[in-house]
Design a protein around this motif. Sequence first.
Motif, PDB file in Angstrom:
ATOM      1  N   UNK A  45     -14.541 -22.481 -31.731  1.00 26.55           N
ATOM      2  CA  UNK A  45     -15.500 -22.962 -32.739  1.00 26.55           C
ATOM      3  C   UNK A  45     -16.172 -21.799 -33.455  1.00 26.55           C
ATOM      4  N   UNK A  46     -16.547 -20.759 -32.728  1.00 25.67           N
ATOM      5  CA  UNK A  46     -17.175 -19.597 -33.363  1.00 25.67           C
ATOM      6  C   UNK A  46     -16.205 -18.923 -34.329  1.00 25.67           C
ATOM      7  N   UNK A  50     -16.491 -18.285 -38.424  1.00 22.70           N
ATOM      8  CA  UNK A  50     -16.240 -16.996 -39.085  1.00 22.70           C
ATOM      9  C   UNK A  50     -15.196 -17.156 -40.195  1.00 22.70           C
ATOM     10  N   UNK A  51     -14.136 -17.902 -39.913  1.00 21.34           N
ATOM     11  CA  UNK A  51     -13.091 -18.129 -40.912  1.00 21.34           C
ATOM     12  C   UNK A  51     -13.673 -18.822 -42.139  1.00 21.34           C
ATOM     13  N   UNK A  52     -14.471 -19.840 -41.914  1.00 18.60           N
ATOM     14  CA  UNK A  52     -15.051 -20.608 -43.014  1.00 18.60           C
ATOM     15  C   UNK A  52     -15.990 -19.756 -43.854  1.00 18.60           C
ATOM     16  N   UNK A  68      -6.905 -25.840 -38.024  1.00 16.21           N
ATOM     17  CA  UNK A  68      -5.604 -25.403 -37.508  1.00 16.21           C
ATOM     18  C   UNK A  68      -5.460 -23.885 -37.562  1.00 16.21           C
ATOM     19  N   UNK A  69      -5.894 -23.293 -38.667  1.00 16.67           N
ATOM     20  CA  UNK A  69      -5.787 -21.837 -38.810  1.00 16.67           C
ATOM     21  C   UNK A  69      -6.590 -21.114 -37.750  1.00 16.67           C
ATOM     22  N   UNK A  70      -7.821 -21.554 -37.532  1.00 15.92           N
ATOM     23  CA  UNK A  70      -8.680 -20.874 -36.560  1.00 15.92           C
ATOM     24  C   UNK A  70      -8.117 -20.978 -35.150  1.00 15.92           C
ATOM     25  N   UNK A  71      -7.479 -22.106 -34.837  1.00 21.19           N
ATOM     26  CA  UNK A  71      -6.847 -22.260 -33.525  1.00 21.19           C
ATOM     27  C   UNK A  71      -5.670 -21.304 -33.379  1.00 21.19           C
ATOM     28  N   UNK A 204     -27.629 -21.938 -28.407  1.00 19.66           N
ATOM     29  CA  UNK A 204     -27.989 -20.526 -28.240  1.00 19.66           C
ATOM     30  C   UNK A 204     -27.081 -19.566 -28.977  1.00 19.66           C
ATOM     31  N   UNK A 205     -26.739 -19.885 -30.236  1.00 21.15           N
ATOM     32  CA  UNK A 205     -25.918 -18.989 -31.040  1.00 21.15           C
ATOM     33  C   UNK A 205     -26.696 -17.738 -31.425  1.00 21.15           C
ATOM     34  N   UNK A 206     -25.976 -16.639 -31.628  1.00 23.16           N
ATOM     35  CA  UNK A 206     -26.605 -15.405 -32.075  1.00 23.16           C
ATOM     36  C   UNK A 206     -26.807 -15.444 -33.586  1.00 23.16           C
ATOM     37  N   UNK A 207     -27.936 -14.897 -34.028  1.00 19.71           N
ATOM     38  CA  UNK A 207     -28.189 -14.782 -35.465  1.00 19.71           C
ATOM     39  C   UNK A 207     -27.409 -13.597 -36.004  1.00 19.71           C
TER      40      UNK A 207
END
Length: 229
Positions: A45-46, A50-52, A68-71, A204-207
Amino acid sequence: MTAPVNFQPKAIVFDLLTGLLNSWTVWDASIPSSERHIASGQTWRKHYLDVTYNIPGHTYTPYEDLVRRSAAEIGLSSAAPMSLIKHMDDIKPWAEVPVILEQLRKQGIKLGVVTNCSNELGHRMISNVEKIVREQTEDKEFTFDVTVTAEESGFYKPNPKPYQDALKKLGVEADETLFVAGSSGDIPGASNVGMKVVWNNHVGLERKNNVLPLREGRDLKEALGDTLN
């Protein structure tokens, strides 16, 4: 940092897939057991985020293609994105969301959603949220006032256009509106069009930037703070 006590927005716009929904568990569950040594759902997911966010100009590319691309880029087979897309309807709101949406509606605040998703999947998931709110609260007619998908807008967040499209549909100014971010990229994205921003950082994602939200919380109630009467 806390939001100004005297700021009561005319409208609140939400990120969908993390701001309102716990989509992370479904990404994890979509990875076949034989591939879980390759990557976790959170890693996938992270990487998708990043891809998006790195698409030139954030111009819309089919959401399903990015999944699909990120996978593939992290070594997962096509089985993972196929399972994820199939089970999008299984994604549920964070536990506190239905009651809070009911309360915001009682306060007379307009409610919208801006999501980095296709029209089909976005509207399906938003309909599911509306249904759950109606089932779990006394507001039996709950619906969002506005929905904007990346496909409809032609751009992914944090491009300004999806946020601006939501403001236009709601009939409010940016400085009258609060945006509830689900990921770090939404903070400068919504801030740059003039919205005040809080961050529902449930996982708890990093900024990843230097733009601070007015408030950061580990659930929606904490993120909204004084906005809830």
